[in-house]
Scaffold this active site. Structure first.
Site, PDB file in Angstrom:
ATOM      1  N   TRP A 125       0.800  -1.291   0.000  1.00 37.86           N
ATOM      2  CA  TRP A 125       0.096  -0.117   0.122  1.00 37.86           C
ATOM      3  C   TRP A 125       0.940   1.244   0.220  1.00 37.86           C
ATOM      4  CZ3 TRP A 125      -4.278  -0.986  -2.017  1.00 37.86           C
ATOM      5  CH2 TRP A 125      -5.015  -2.357  -1.629  1.00 37.86           C
ATOM      6  N   LYS A 184     -12.175  -1.926   6.975  1.00 38.32           N
ATOM      7  CA  LYS A 184     -11.236  -2.934   7.446  1.00 38.32           C
ATOM      8  C   LYS A 184     -11.510  -2.667   9.139  1.00 38.32           C
ATOM      9  CE  LYS A 184      -8.803  -3.331   3.919  1.00 38.32           C
ATOM     10  NZ  LYS A 184      -7.748  -2.299   3.286  1.00 38.32           N
ATOM     11  N   ASP A 237      -1.628   6.469   6.489  1.00 42.65           N
ATOM     12  CA  ASP A 237      -2.507   5.525   5.889  1.00 42.65           C
ATOM     13  C   ASP A 237      -2.723   4.662   7.101  1.00 42.65           C
ATOM     14  OD1 ASP A 237      -4.068   3.565   4.988  1.00 42.65           O
ATOM     15  OD2 ASP A 237      -2.693   3.362   3.209  1.00 42.65           O
TER      16      ASP A 237
HETATM   17  C1  LIG Z   1      -7.120  -2.004   2.036  1.00 46.03           C
HETATM   18  C2  LIG Z   1      -6.121  -0.931   2.223  1.00 46.03           C
HETATM   19  C3  LIG Z   1      -5.955   0.215   1.195  1.00 46.03           C
HETATM   20  C4  LIG Z   1      -6.788   0.264   0.057  1.00 46.03           C
HETATM   21  O1  LIG Z   1      -8.202   0.675   0.442  1.00 46.03           O
HETATM   22  P1  LIG Z   1      -9.502   0.951  -0.747  1.00 46.03           P
HETATM   23  O2  LIG Z   1     -10.355   1.332   0.155  1.00 46.03           O
HETATM   24  O3  LIG Z   1      -9.822  -0.464  -1.297  1.00 46.03           O
HETATM   25  O4  LIG Z   1      -8.974   1.825  -1.800  1.00 46.03           O
HETATM   26  C5  LIG Z   1      -5.055   1.150   1.363  1.00 46.03           C
HETATM   27  N1  LIG Z   1      -4.226   1.035   2.309  1.00 46.03           N
HETATM   28  C6  LIG Z   1      -4.168   0.157   3.194  1.00 46.03           C
HETATM   29  C7  LIG Z   1      -3.391   0.287   4.320  1.00 46.03           C
HETATM   30  C8  LIG Z   1      -5.274  -0.970   3.279  1.00 46.03           C
HETATM   31  O5  LIG Z   1      -5.292  -1.778   3.979  1.00 46.03           O
END
Ligand SMILES: *Cc1c(COP(=O)(O)O)cnc(C)c1O
Length: 362
Positions: free
Chosen positions: A104, A197, A173
């Site tokens: 990511w 998540k 993030d």
């Molecule tokens: C799942 C995830 C993403 C992507 O998320 P989307 O909402 O599908 O764009 C980005 N960063 C992390 C750390 C993730 O776990």
């Protein structure tokens, strides 16, 4: 009606607290006496405004955010934030630091570069397939911001303590570990997290932006790509994903009122993760993939001795009511995601099954 619920270890979308799902079921046809479902009411209505502001206030309390921070709900997932962050916060000619801890964060770097932005990789753990979090990266004091991925959902690593970036604002993030633990928000200029998540269903990305970051937003960006469009209209410039925000609000209420806040949540998450890591460490059969000091309490990644045993493990786990344990398709192996809504009972069921499987096959 008998209820069949499995132990859900999915990485995302992922388990939601059962009391939240029950409350949705209860109120689904008639939201707060409106005679309409939450999926049918106007985002300009009083009931929706109430739930939106309630969710924002709960989040502010849970994270201890001071008045400088704005809470925004934006569609497009965390993946859109990979572009919105540099578009809004990184002026042409300036440079931003990124720490590359796998999938990511690699994507976040690529997206910033795609936009022609200047990005410096301040540290990377690519040399050992991202099995660890780099120690004390040296950040550029001139950087516009320093970007990290707090928890690496796919590689199974997590920052135990956030790096000291001095006066450089941290941007994180936190998609896969937001609200799983307490932390000091003040070094952060901006935090983003896809809901699916740890905080709700898919459909919205939570963005927490400090006012000095909002002051950077250039006027020339398309309306829907500007953070200020969302901060000035309380995320109601256009139609937001009402049902997702409603559910996020219920999850926040559950966290505050049932769990008892982030310190209590963190204590439970520590116990859950310790159960599995203890099983891995005591075994010559299962092998954790992340360095011990970099292990994630949210996503536990592990291998079995052979791909055949891994396949058998996943099939038998599923047959025993333990779902979502397959590793991400890019890395293989197994992964147990232990988000907030995954109960201690589910984790106990998993470690019991792991011990039993090892006795038979080890
Ligand atoms: C799942 C995830 C993403 C992507 O998320 P989307 O909402 O599908 O764009 C980005 N960063 C992390 C750390 C993730 O776990």
């Amino acid at each position: 009606m008998s209820l069949h619920r499995i132990h859900n270890f999915n990485a995302g979308p992922a388990a939601l607290p059962l009391p939240v799902l029950e409350e949705i079921r209860e109120s689904f046809l008639d939201f707060q006496g409106t005679g309409m479902s939450i999926t049918e009411i106007s985002h300009r209505s009083k009931p929706f405004d109430g739930l939106l502001n309630d969710a924002i206030e709960r989040l502010r309390r849970l994270l201890g955010l001071d008045a400088r921070y704005k809470v925004l709900f934006i569609q497009g997932g965390a993946s859109l934030q990979f572009a919105m962050v540099p578009l809004n916060l990184l002026a042409d000619g300036a440079s931003a630091d990124y720490v590359d801890t796998g999938t990511w964060s690699t994507k976040a770097i690529q997206e910033a570069r795609l936009l022609g932005k200047r990005v410096r990789v301040a540290a990377s753990s690519q040399d050992r397939d991202f099995a660890y979090i780099p120690k004390a990266p040296a950040f550029d004091p001139q950087a516009a911001y320093a970007h990290i991925t707090s928890n690496n959902t796919i590689k199974g690593t997590q920052w135990a303590d956030f790096p000291d970036t001095g006066a450089v604002p941290l941007v994180a993030d936190m998609s896969s570990d937001i609200l799983s633990r307490t932390f000091d928000a003040r070094p952060f200029g901006l935090i983003y997290a896809g809901a699916q998540k740890n905080i709700g269903p898919a459909g919205v990305c939570l963005v927490i932006a400090r006012e000095d970051m909002l002051a950077r937003v250039p006027a020339g960006l398309p309306t829907m790509l500007r953070y200020t469009t969302f901060s000035e209209k309380n995320s109601l410039y256009n139609t937001p994903p009402c049902f997702t925000i409603y559910t996020v609000g219920l999850v926040l209420k559950w966290l505050e009122e049932t769990v008892g806040g982030l310190a209590a949540m963190e204590a439970l998450n520590r116990r859950k993760a310790a159960l599995i890591y203890r099983t891995l460490d005591a075994s010559g059969f299962y092998r954790g993939t992340a360095d011990a000091d970099s292990r994630s309490r949210m996503n536990v990644t592990f291998r079995l001795p052979t791909p055949e045993l891994e396949a058998a493990f996943l099939v038998e786990a599923q047959a025993n009511g333990l779902g979502g344990l397959k590793g991400h398709r890019s890395v293989g192996g197994c992964r147990a995601s232990l988000y907030n809504a995954v109960t201690l009972e589910s984790v106990t069921a998993l470690v019991d099954f792991m011990a039993e499987f090892e006795r038979r096959k080890g």
